[in-house]
Design a protein around this motif. Structure first.
Motif, PDB file in Angstrom:
ATOM      1  N   PRO A 213      26.388  50.597  77.579  1.00 16.30           N
ATOM      2  CA  PRO A 213      25.997  51.905  76.513  1.00 16.30           C
ATOM      3  C   PRO A 213      27.056  51.634  75.900  1.00 16.30           C
ATOM      4  N   PRO A 214      26.780  52.178  74.540  1.00 14.22           N
ATOM      5  CA  PRO A 214      27.895  52.134  72.831  1.00 14.22           C
ATOM      6  C   PRO A 214      28.798  53.107  73.991  1.00 14.22           C
ATOM      7  N   ASN A 215      28.914  54.664  74.624  1.00 13.64           N
ATOM      8  CA  ASN A 215      29.201  55.222  75.228  1.00 13.64           C
ATOM      9  C   ASN A 215      29.587  55.640  76.591  1.00 13.64           C
ATOM     10  N   PRO A 216      30.424  54.994  77.885  1.00 10.15           N
ATOM     11  CA  PRO A 216      30.947  54.889  78.605  1.00 10.15           C
ATOM     12  C   PRO A 216      31.498  55.495  79.077  1.00 10.15           C
ATOM     13  N   PRO A 244      35.912  49.907  86.211  1.00 14.59           N
ATOM     14  CA  PRO A 244      36.478  48.808  85.035  1.00 14.59           C
ATOM     15  C   PRO A 244      38.217  49.183  85.274  1.00 14.59           C
ATOM     16  N   PRO A 245      39.547  48.638  84.267  1.00 11.83           N
ATOM     17  CA  PRO A 245      40.148  48.456  85.178  1.00 11.83           C
ATOM     18  C   PRO A 245      40.632  50.229  84.466  1.00 11.83           C
ATOM     19  N   ALA A 246      42.322  50.700  85.187  1.00 16.15           N
ATOM     20  CA  ALA A 246      41.915  52.086  85.105  1.00 16.15           C
ATOM     21  C   ALA A 246      43.060  52.545  84.212  1.00 16.15           C
ATOM     22  N   ARG A 247      43.781  51.260  83.471  1.00 10.96           N
ATOM     23  CA  ARG A 247      44.988  51.939  82.792  1.00 10.96           C
ATOM     24  C   ARG A 247      44.765  51.381  81.343  1.00 10.96           C
ATOM     25  N   PHE A 248      43.114  50.956  81.642  1.00  8.39           N
ATOM     26  CA  PHE A 248      43.321  50.697  79.938  1.00  8.39           C
ATOM     27  C   PHE A 248      42.063  51.772  79.689  1.00  8.39           C
ATOM     28  N   TYR A 249      41.341  52.375  80.688  1.00 10.51           N
ATOM     29  CA  TYR A 249      39.913  52.567  79.960  1.00 10.51           C
ATOM     30  C   TYR A 249      40.181  54.480  80.985  1.00 10.51           C
ATOM     31  N   ALA A 250      39.572  55.197  80.841  1.00 10.43           N
ATOM     32  CA  ALA A 250      40.003  56.151  81.946  1.00 10.43           C
ATOM     33  C   ALA A 250      38.716  56.755  82.414  1.00 10.43           C
ATOM     34  N   GLN A 253      39.290  57.326  86.030  1.00 13.46           N
ATOM     35  CA  GLN A 253      39.575  58.987  87.278  1.00 13.46           C
ATOM     36  C   GLN A 253      38.183  59.384  87.000  1.00 13.46           C
ATOM     37  N   ASN A 254      37.497  59.215  86.012  1.00 12.51           N
ATOM     38  CA  ASN A 254      36.155  60.142  86.054  1.00 12.51           C
ATOM     39  C   ASN A 254      35.298  60.075  87.335  1.00 12.51           C
ATOM     40  N   VAL A 255      35.194  59.000  87.689  1.00 16.31           N
ATOM     41  CA  VAL A 255      34.663  57.836  88.519  1.00 16.31           C
ATOM     42  C   VAL A 255      35.278  58.737  89.970  1.00 16.31           C
ATOM     43  N   ALA A 256      36.461  58.160  90.075  1.00 15.51           N
ATOM     44  CA  ALA A 256      36.998  58.480  91.082  1.00 15.51           C
ATOM     45  C   ALA A 256      36.975  60.069  91.311  1.00 15.51           C
ATOM     46  N   PHE A 257      37.445  60.959  90.442  1.00 18.01           N
ATOM     47  CA  PHE A 257      36.850  62.097  90.124  1.00 18.01           C
ATOM     48  C   PHE A 257      36.191  62.744  91.489  1.00 18.01           C
ATOM     49  N   ARG A 258      34.909  62.282  90.595  1.00 21.50           N
ATOM     50  CA  ARG A 258      33.440  63.018  91.191  1.00 21.50           C
ATOM     51  C   ARG A 258      32.979  62.035  92.484  1.00 21.50           C
TER      52      ARG A 258
END
Length: 298
Positions: A213-216, A244-250, A253-258
């Protein structure tokens, strides 16, 4: 049929002996798979008696089967879901399926045991875990896929979700279509029907990422992920996320939070300790429980 259902009866069609569905002997398994015939079995049993060998070892010494044949028969004997060498339908990255007795497979089963013990110790009701790491080529998809298989081999209803909406790999590992996946679910264009059962492993299902998607980040931050996860918790015992790589994208963190918990992966001689420490701190700051760190030595 024997009076005692647990009785083992070696049986070859035409030999005058009776096949029963309770038989789990290696000889029967190899015969059913066409690896051995009547004459072969007689030769093997004669060598067994004369030298006190196991059936599989005797057959291998006679050159009738290979070591892979023995391993696969033993796995089948103990109802361990596995894949035959040379199977081209699913990636050979699934070492726990193709080589269930490989040292790497044993390490993955050890990790499974440690996770189960930690979840039990803290009283986790829903076992949900994100597989995270700081950078690229560290083995997240490999670990998530194999971990999903070892949980399914235990009989756990397991769901593997590919939440790497940028460079997904799980659809290639399990050779499933990726036209519809998590991206479509989170955008409201698909429902849980996008989850694909993996028939080779019985209790395992995979939700691919789907079309990029354009807005992951926005999709993974939306309440739709939490709602979908709540629904899946009623259907599965274990839910794993590839990220995905946690150092490059948030995104991670969003997935781990859920998910509520994460396992941190680092690759030997590749991942910087400082990067791993930073990601673990960031996850902990958001309330994510980091249940452990895994070192990928390959």
């Amino acid at each position: 049929m024997p009076k005692n259902p647990s009785e083992n009866v070696l049986s070859i069609e035409g030999s005058g002996r009776v096949v029963t569905r309770y038989d789990r002997r290696i000889g029967t398994i190899l015969a059913e798979e066409g690896r051995l015939g009547d004459t072969d079995i007689e030769r093997v049993m004669e060598l067994q008696r004369s030298q006190g060998l196991r059936f599989g070892e005797a057959a291998r010494r006679l050159g009738l089967i290979t070591e892979d044949d023995v391993r696969c028969a033993v796995a089948k004997q103990y109802d361990l879901p596995h894949l035959l060498p040379g199977n081209e339908s699913i990636s050979n990255e699934l070492v726990v399926a193709y080589e269930p007795f490989h040292p790497c497979a044993e390490q993955l089963r050890t990790l499974r045991t440690q996770l189960l013990m930690r979840w039990s110790k803290i009283g986790v009701e829903h076992r949900v875990l994100a597989v995270a790491s700081p950078g690229v080529r560290e083995g997240r998809s490999y670990l998530a896929a194999n971990l999903a298989v070892v949980f399914s081999q235990l009989g756990e209803r397991t769901l593997l979700i590919d939440a790497d909406l940028r460079a997904p790999r799980q659809h290639r590992i399990f050779n499933i279509p990726d036209r519809i996946g998590l991206a479509a679910v989170l955008s409201g264009r698909a429902d849980h029907g996008a989850v694909a059962p993996i028939r080779e492993f019985g209790t395992l299902s995979v939700l691919p990422a789907g079309a990029p998607p354009p807005n992951p980040q926005e999709l993974l931050s939306s309440p739709a992920l939490g709602g979908f996860l709540q629904e899946m918790k009623t259907e599965f015992d274990v839910i794993l996320f590839d990220t995905p790589p946690a150092r490059f994208y948030a995104d991670a963190q969003n997935v781990a939070f859920r998910a509520g918990s994460a396992v941190m992966l680092a690759r030997k001689d590749h991942t910087r300790v400082a990067d791993t420490t930073d990601v673990m701190r960031q996850l902990s700051d958001t309330g994510v429980r980091v249940v452990g760190t895994v070192i990928n030595a390959f």
